[in-house]
Design a protein around this motif. Structure first.
Motif, short mmCIF file in Angstrom:
data_model
loop_
_atom_site.label_atom_id
_atom_site.label_comp_id
_atom_site.label_asym_id
_atom_site.label_seq_id
_atom_site.Cartn_x
_atom_site.Cartn_y
_atom_site.Cartn_z
N ALA A 544 0.84 -1.20 0.00
CA ALA A 544 0.00 0.00 0.00
C ALA A 544 0.87 1.25 0.00
O ALA A 544 1.92 1.29 0.65
CB ALA A 544 -0.91 0.01 1.23
N ALA A 545 0.45 2.26 -0.73
CA ALA A 545 1.20 3.51 -0.83
C ALA A 545 1.52 4.05 0.56
O ALA A 545 0.66 4.11 1.44
CB ALA A 545 0.40 4.55 -1.59
N GLY A 546 2.78 4.43 0.75
CA GLY A 546 3.22 5.02 2.01
C GLY A 546 3.57 4.04 3.09
O GLY A 546 4.04 4.44 4.16
N SER A 547 3.38 2.74 2.86
CA SER A 547 3.63 1.75 3.91
C SER A 547 5.10 1.36 3.94
O SER A 547 5.87 1.68 3.04
CB SER A 547 2.74 0.52 3.73
OG SER A 547 3.02 -0.11 2.50
N SER A 548 5.46 0.61 4.96
CA SER A 548 6.86 0.24 5.13
C SER A 548 7.20 -1.09 4.47
O SER A 548 8.38 -1.40 4.26
CB SER A 548 7.22 0.17 6.62
OG SER A 548 6.40 -0.79 7.28
N GLY A 549 6.18 -1.91 4.18
CA GLY A 549 6.48 -3.22 3.61
C GLY A 549 5.26 -3.87 3.00
O GLY A 549 4.16 -3.33 2.99
#
Length: 598
Positions: A544-549
């Protein structure tokens, strides 16, 4: 745009620092002798000639690869009014130039309540050409009517749009994806639908600043514009000092010393979401008064994103099985979409097979054969055509052309020999261009309108990328997975700065899998590992956009490799594939989709 320069001096007490010319990133010179600089999304923003300070351009490179321009200038000698603006749309790239074949001026406007959109007429003015030396400098040429003549002048970037800086400087997470704070950009053209014929160009700059160009009409009905540089305040921006620039004349009659900058008033902007805003103004100039507008966004800029809220990884989707593809079933195929339908082509089992799936009827149609049979090919669609290129020759047919274009309207094929011949890695469309993967990890950038290409060398990461996936995501190109050996690495290419960086590692190593973008998320699924013990990889992962992984979603209903995926109506479809790892046999022909909205 002397007013812009003066704003920088007066309000910021220093001139905008023009971004230094980028060194060209990691791409190599084009192979066919094209100009070394390809104008791309980084050219969006304000441009001017320092020796003609007081006039300039706002340029917008759009997601479909065309361009808009608004030239803020002054009337020709003998014309009424004290300001002028000339607009162009449908600009296109030719080599290192951007051309506008038709520039227009608007007549019949009025200020405020007297404005009538039905009274606006557009009159063709002439042509404009912008030639770029690099991302920050070039030359502009124009040819107008007799009253304006023709001319040629150097041009320089005035400022870089935030998150569209050719020097990089994007907001990035610790794992390499774009951070959400860099995905809230409001830059682009805005207008009020009931007042078509006037509007605003908003350009977000670094340091929480906003440059506003308001193109409208004065109380006498002449074209006019108001400029301002504001700062962020809550969910919007406050532009306390809007100005008008007047006094000069167009072309050879222009003298920067004639330009007078006068205060106009203030403008306050509040964004309700990425596409809607509230503008409130108050002018100190007689005849303008005060009031408000409710504009909507007309355009976004290529490789610039605005996301409302915080996307969460979609891990709870529901799988549905649809009609199986007509015989013979295919694996190591590729798919693309056009006009709401899915096109599947090539692969083991039916290397010249070309089939179309309609989700509205849940039916397949068998189309005319591919001109040249292929497996491990790459498919994409753009500008009314379905293309394929590369792969391994299989099944007979024509020889001598690396790729082909199918016209969706008339059902005919055309050879495209200029396409690169790749194998096993896919293609993605971004900003009106096509990025095609290679087994080495290099990318080919293909410009379908010019029918030219250039090679973008792979990043320092030396992972081989056979059977990788190429996806356009958040204005960038993601190269995901692949082999040999299989990798979980992701490399991200930024077309603005023309540089690479490492992206978030996937949870599982895989090659020969399917991938697609749905909304602000990437979905990958299936594939195989053939290094060591051969096995299928059944898992599905979501970023997902902006997520870390990457997050884990529901497994494929039938684990396969050599599959292909595409998005239609917010569903991700996985098409066929083989159930035997490392083998050309055993294509299922099955079609599954996952719906993350349920």
């Amino acid at each position: 745009m002397r007013a812009l320069g003066l704003l920088c001096v007066v309000i910021l007490a220093a001139a905008f620092s023009v971004v230094s010319a980028h060194d060209g990133g990691t791409h190599s010179p084009p192979p066919h002798g094209e100009d070394s600089y390809w104008p791309g999304p980084g050219i969006s923003g304000p441009w001017y000639n320092p020796q003609r300070s007081g006039e300039g351009f706002v340029l917008g490179y759009l997601p479909n690869g065309t361009l808009l321009v608004n030239w803020f200038t002054f009337p020709a000698t003998g014309e009424p009014g004290t300001q002028d603006w000339i607009v162009g749309e449908g600009g296109y790239v030719v080599g290192n130039k951007v051309r506008f074949d038709r520039m227009y001026r608007a007549f019949g406007g009025a200020w405020g309540d007297a404005f009538d959109p039905d009274a606006i007429s557009r009159v063709e003015w002439g042509t404009l050409e912008l030639e770029f030396d690099d991302c920050n400098s070039g030359t502009f040429r124009y040819a107008g009517p007799e009253s304006h003549g023709s001319g040629e002048y150097p041009m320089t970037r005035l400022a870089a749009i935030d998150q569209l800086d050719c020097a990089g400087n994007r907001a990035i997470t610790a794992t390499g994806g774009r951070a959400l704070e860099g995905l809230r950009n409001y830059s682009g053209a805005w207008y009020e639908p009931s007042r078509s014929g006037e509007g605003w160009y908003l350009q977000e700059l670094s340091g929480d600043r906003l440059l506003v160009n308001w193109f409208t009409y004065d109380p006498a009905g002449n074209r006019a514009y108001v400029l301002g540089l504001g700062t962020r305040k809550g969910d919007g921006f406050e532009i306390a000092d809007m100005y008008v620039a007047q006094g000069a004349r167009f072309g050879d009659a222009f003298d920067p010393d004639d330009v007078v900058r006068s205060p106009w008033g203030e403008l306050n902007i509040t964004f309700t979401d990425c596409r809607h805003a509230q503008f409130e103004f108050s002018s100190t100039v007689a005849g303008y008064g005060s009031g408000s507008f409710q504009p909507v966004r007309l355009t976004t800029l290529a490789s610039s994103e605005c996301i409302d809220g915080t996307p969460q990884a979609m891990t709870g989707g529901t799988w549905t099985q649809h009609a199986s593809m007509p015989a013979s079933a295919q694996s190591e195929l590729d798919v693309t979409t056009a006009n709401g339908q899915l096109y599947a082509m090539g692969g083991y089992g039916d290397p010249r097979g070309f089939k179309r799936y309609d989700p509205a009827t849940n039916q397949w149609a068998t189309l005319s054969q591919l001109p040249a049979g292929r497996d491990h090919l790459s498919a994409f669609s753009i500008d009314g055509g379905v293309f394929y290129t590369g792969g391994s020759a299989n099944g007979g047919g024509e020889t001598g052309s690396s790729g082909y274009r199918y016209d969706v309207l008339d059902g005919t094929w055309e050879a495209r020999p200029e396409l690169p011949f790749n194998y096993g890695s896919r293609a993605a469309v971004l900003n009106g261009r096509v990025f095609i993967g290679t087994s080495s990890g290099d990318l080919w950038e293909y410009e379908p309108r010019q029918r030219t290409r250039r090679l973008i060398r792979r990043p320092v990461d030396s992972s081989q990328r056979d059977h990788a996936q190429i996806q356009a995501f958040l204005g960038e190109i993601w190269v995901i997975g692949g082999r040999s050996p299989e990798t979980n690495r992701v490399a991200i290419y930024d077309p603005v700065s023309e540089t690479w960086r490492a992206g978030p590692l996937t949870n599982n190593f895989r090659g020969g899998f399917g991938a697609a973008v749905v909304g602000h998320q990437i979905v990958i699924g299936g594939g195989e590992v053939i290094t060591g013990t051969r096995r299928l990889e059944p898992t599905v992962e979501v970023y997902a956009a902006g997520s870390s992984g990457w997050a884990i979603a529901s497994n494929l209903p039938v684990p396969v490799h050599g599959t292909a995926a595409a998005t239609l109506n917010d569903r991700v479809y996985f098409v066929s594939g083989s159930t035997a790892p490392g083998s050309a046999c055993c294509a299922t022909g099955q079609l599954f989709s996952i719906d993350f909205s349920q």
